[in-house]
Write a protein that holds these residues in place. Structure first.
Motif, short mmCIF file in Angstrom:
data_model
loop_
_atom_site.label_atom_id
_atom_site.label_comp_id
_atom_site.label_asym_id
_atom_site.label_seq_id
_atom_site.Cartn_x
_atom_site.Cartn_y
_atom_site.Cartn_z
N THR A 197 0.85 -1.19 0.00
CA THR A 197 0.00 0.00 0.00
C THR A 197 0.88 1.24 0.00
O THR A 197 1.87 1.31 0.74
CB THR A 197 -0.92 0.02 1.24
N SER A 198 0.51 2.22 -0.84
CA SER A 198 1.25 3.49 -0.88
C SER A 198 0.26 4.64 -0.79
O SER A 198 -0.87 4.54 -1.28
CB SER A 198 2.05 3.60 -2.18
N ASP B 118 9.43 9.55 -1.65
CA ASP B 118 8.73 10.27 -0.57
C ASP B 118 7.38 9.68 -0.24
O ASP B 118 6.55 10.33 0.42
CB ASP B 118 8.58 11.75 -0.94
N ALA B 119 7.11 8.44 -0.64
CA ALA B 119 5.81 7.81 -0.36
C ALA B 119 5.86 7.03 0.96
O ALA B 119 6.88 6.43 1.31
CB ALA B 119 5.43 6.87 -1.50
N THR B 120 4.74 7.05 1.67
CA THR B 120 4.57 6.20 2.84
C THR B 120 4.10 4.84 2.37
O THR B 120 3.10 4.72 1.65
CB THR B 120 3.55 6.80 3.82
N LEU B 121 4.82 3.77 2.76
CA LEU B 121 4.57 2.42 2.25
C LEU B 121 4.20 1.48 3.38
O LEU B 121 4.77 1.57 4.48
CB LEU B 121 5.81 1.88 1.53
N ASP B 122 3.26 0.59 3.09
CA ASP B 122 2.94 -0.51 4.00
C ASP B 122 3.12 -1.81 3.26
O ASP B 122 2.46 -2.05 2.23
CB ASP B 122 1.50 -0.39 4.51
N VAL B 123 4.02 -2.67 3.75
CA VAL B 123 4.27 -3.98 3.16
C VAL B 123 3.51 -5.02 3.98
O VAL B 123 3.87 -5.29 5.12
CB VAL B 123 5.77 -4.31 3.13
#
Length: 724
Positions: A365-366, A423-428
């Motif tokens: 998710t980004s 500069d993206a917030t990422l959820d793996v």
């Protein structure tokens, strides 16, 4: 036996000896002891070792063809410096540690490189030393990659008109907001999802694709296609390949959006890039996407999940590489800080992969579209580790991102996500690894595999015989064939086998067992027949050729010399056709001297039994890899740094025992030779018996008590008694 990291460091005495080599082909290695002169002075009375062999031959006490040998690194000998002098002054024959083994001479494409071997032979001839060939057929130190490829599944043939394009790389600029590649003095603009370049007033170029896979062996044609237009009609160069191995084609550009393509063949690197080179083209260039494709038979690719990683809420769960995103709601939660960042998403300890093609799925998710994110898979951190890096397309929202990882070599693979400076917030949320298998291939039959490998062995042995040009007349034709147990109950130990499961998992993974494909009998018969045929074909005198079967633990007491008894039975089986002839048995004898008297007696008794059994075989008898450690009363190996004078002298006596028993028991007609495996003690970081007192010289090339024991075994006086 594998020979690694032989130490030939220069001590003071060795340097002094080396200085005389220019005047005298070999220097005599005599000690100038710097410690405990009373204990060591007697060693100066000894002649070089081969002098005692010459005396034995002159007095009829041994076979006139007996060879006293030393193992060494061929490249060191070829320098004609210290190692050259040591070998020539003390020994009559040499065994190359690794240079004459399959993996040292056979490349991944099956071609040969015998340059080191040829130099070794030339220099040995000049020095008047013979060479013992080590080794023609073995399961270890093989080029498994090439051999496995020879017997891999074959593709089903289809009508060429049915071929389809397969995408090898695709760069979609519509998903980017900044230039994603290495900058070569010019940075194109990414605007509204389109790459735009403008003539900067000088010749210029820039990447458009990086790190796409090339199947060099398949010799495929690759097509680079771009959706492109320009402010005026013209041409630009398109370059592909890799640093130092590139090729270029002209691509047309026009003022209308159009798919333009160029094709390339003969690529020679397994990874390649694509670079646009407008050069001096004065117009503006716009590009929406670039892809690399090749044409191949249609095939169904089947993905099989082999590993999956999920996460439990809490602190970052893996090894930290400067970035520690927490696990929140079952996902690694990465918030950019502006710094360059990377972090594990799957550790290698849980990701053992076989060789092959793979895909990695990131459940990701980004909070926004982003570029400049990479994913790397690597099977270690050393200079030889494989690392595969691919771009990760990042779009706003939650997506399952598919990333191809072709040509995995095999091993434990770390998977590392590299947001870098994105500069993206990422959820793996999870990582899945799937192996790809193709449905358009069928396995070779056992007969086909045997045929291909029989041919490969013949070519290998013929190449080695051509390289040695008849000079090397004695060979280990087969090395370490036997296991240590009778698994099938037929009365003799089985051959080692990955298929039968009598080797370790690591050995099965890393080695190539020819006998699993050629058969226990034909494996050896094929090697023997190839050796005799090719030796004669390349200036060898067939009457002089001697072929040995070499193995270890032939002197072992725990099986009452069972391995040697089995080997003798196997030799009878291999020779039962009346054609195959094996001339000798070679025993490695990597032994230890034991402080416990009962253990030592048992070991010595079984050394005697080994020699008696070798004598009864009627074959030539060689001790091929003699070296010695020391085991204390508690059963622990004693390091060189801890060895006492008394223990050192006990080792001296055991060397004398081994050599004297050899000449006492083995009839002169069967005496081929004895080879000392370690010239010096092993360095602490050695790959062979590290840190142990296995040499006749210490690491400064000063003679040890064991030198005296070896010399006495060859008939020299016990000078230490006179010194008292």
């Amino acid at each position: 036996m594998k020979l690694k990291n032989i130490n030939f460091g220069l001590g003071l005495v060795a340097l002094l000896a080396l200085s005389s080599c220019a005047d005298d082909k070999f220097s005599e290695y005599r000690t100038d002891m710097t410690k405990n002169l009373k204990e060591y002075q007697y060693l100066n009375n000894y002649e070089p070792l081969k002098k005692y062999v010459e005396d034995m031959k002159a007095s009829g006490k041994c076979n006139p063809d007996f060879k006293l040998g030393i193992a060494l690194a061929a490249p060191d000998f070829n320098k004609q410096e210290l190692v050259y002098c040591l070998a020539g002054s003390n020994f009559e024959e040499m065994t190359a540690g690794n240079a004459m083994k399959y993996a040292s001479c056979v490349k991944n494409d099956g071609t040969f490189d015998f340059n080191t071997v040829k130099d070794f032979v030339t220099n040995a001839q000049d020095a008047g030393l013979t060479i013992y060939g080590h080794t023609l057929a073995w399961h270890s130190q093989q080029n498994k990659k090439y051999l496995s490829k020879l017997i891999a599944d074959k593709e089903i043939q289809v009508d060429p008109s049915q071929k389809v394009d397969k995408v090898d790389a695709y760069t979609d600029f519509s998903k980017m907001n900044s230039f994603p590649f290495y900058v070569m003095d010019y940075t194109p603009e990414i605007k509204d999802g389109i790459l735009i370049s403008k003539y900067p007033g000088k010749w210029y170029q820039y990447f458009v694709v990086d790190n796409y896979p090339v199947d060099v062996d398949a010799k495929r044609e690759y097509k680079v296609t771009a959706m492109i237009k320009a402010s005026e009609d013209g041409q630009i160069d398109v370059q592909t390949g890799n640093w130092g191995a590139t090729t270029s084609q002209k691509m047309s550009v026009s003022t209308q959006w159009k798919e333009q393509s160029v094709t390339f063949s003969g690529l020679t690197t397994e990874k390649a890039f694509v670079v646009f080179q407008p050069g001096d083209f004065a117009g503006d260039i716009s590009c929406k996407w670039v892809k690399v494709t090749h044409s191949e038979a249609p095939v169904m690719e089947i993905e099989t999940e082999v590993h999956k990683e999920t996460y439990t809420d809490g602190d970052f769960p893996f090894y930290v590489m400067g970035c520690t995103p927490p696990v929140i709601n079952g996902a690694i939660h990465f918030v950019p800080t502006g710094d360059w960042s990377q972090f594990f998403v799957m550790p290698g300890g849980d990701n053992e992969l076989d060789e092959g093609d793979y895909v990695v799925y990131l459940d990701l998710t980004s909070d926004k579209d982003a570029s400049g994110v990479d994913l790397t898979m690597q099977n270690g951190w050393g200079g030889t580790a494989q690392a595969i890096t691919a771009k990760v397309p990042v779009a706003a929202g939650r997506h399952s991102v598919k990333i191809e990882m072709p040509k995995v070599e095999g091993g434990n693979y770390d998977i590392i996500l590299k947001p870098q400076t994105a500069d993206a917030t990422l959820d793996v949320h999870s990582v899945r690894v799937c192996k790809i298998t193709k449905s358009n291939s069928i396995p070779l039959t056992d007969e086909e595999k045997k045929s291909r490998l029989t041919d490969a062995m013949g070519k290998w042995i013929d190449g080695m015989m051509e390289a040695t040009n008849g000079y090397v007349t004695s060979w280990e034709v087969v090395n370490e064939a036997l296991s240590g147990k009778d698994y099938d109950g037929d009365g003799k130990f089985d051959l080692q086998s990955a298929k039968r499961g009598n080797v370790s998992a690591d050995d099965a993974k890393n080695n190539f067992y020819w006998q699993d494909y050629l058969g226990d009998i034909d494996y050896v018969r094929t090697a023997v027949a190839d050796a005799r045929k090719s030796f004669a074909a390349h200036n060898g005198d067939p009457e002089k050729l001697k072929l040995f079967i070499n193995d270890y633990n032939l002197e072992s007491d725990w099986d009452d010399n069972g391995k040697l008894r089995s080997l003798i039975q196997w030799i009878k089986d291999w020779e039962a056709d009346g054609v195959t002839k094996i001339d000798g048995i070679a025993s490695q004898m990597h032994i230890s001297c034991y402080a416990d008297p009962n253990t030592q007696k048992s070991k010595k008794d079984h050394i005697v039994k080994m020699l008696e059994l070798m004598k009864e075989s009627g074959k030539l008898c060689k001790i091929s890899e003699l070296d010695m450690g020391y085991v204390d009363a508690a059963g622990k190996e004693v390091k060189t740094a801890d060895i006492t004078e008394e223990q050192h002298k006990e080792m001296r006596d055991l060397y004398t025992f081994v050599l004297q028993k050899y000449f006492e028991i083995i009839p002169a007609a069967q005496q081929y030779g004895i080879t000392q495996w370690c010239a010096t003690d092993a360095p602490k970081d050695s790959g062979w018996r590290p840190g142990l007192p296995v040499g006749l010289w210490d690491l400064n090339y000063l003679r040890k008590h064991t030198y005296a024991g070896f010399a006495v075994g060859l008939g020299a006086p016990e000078y230490w008694k006179e010194a008292k």
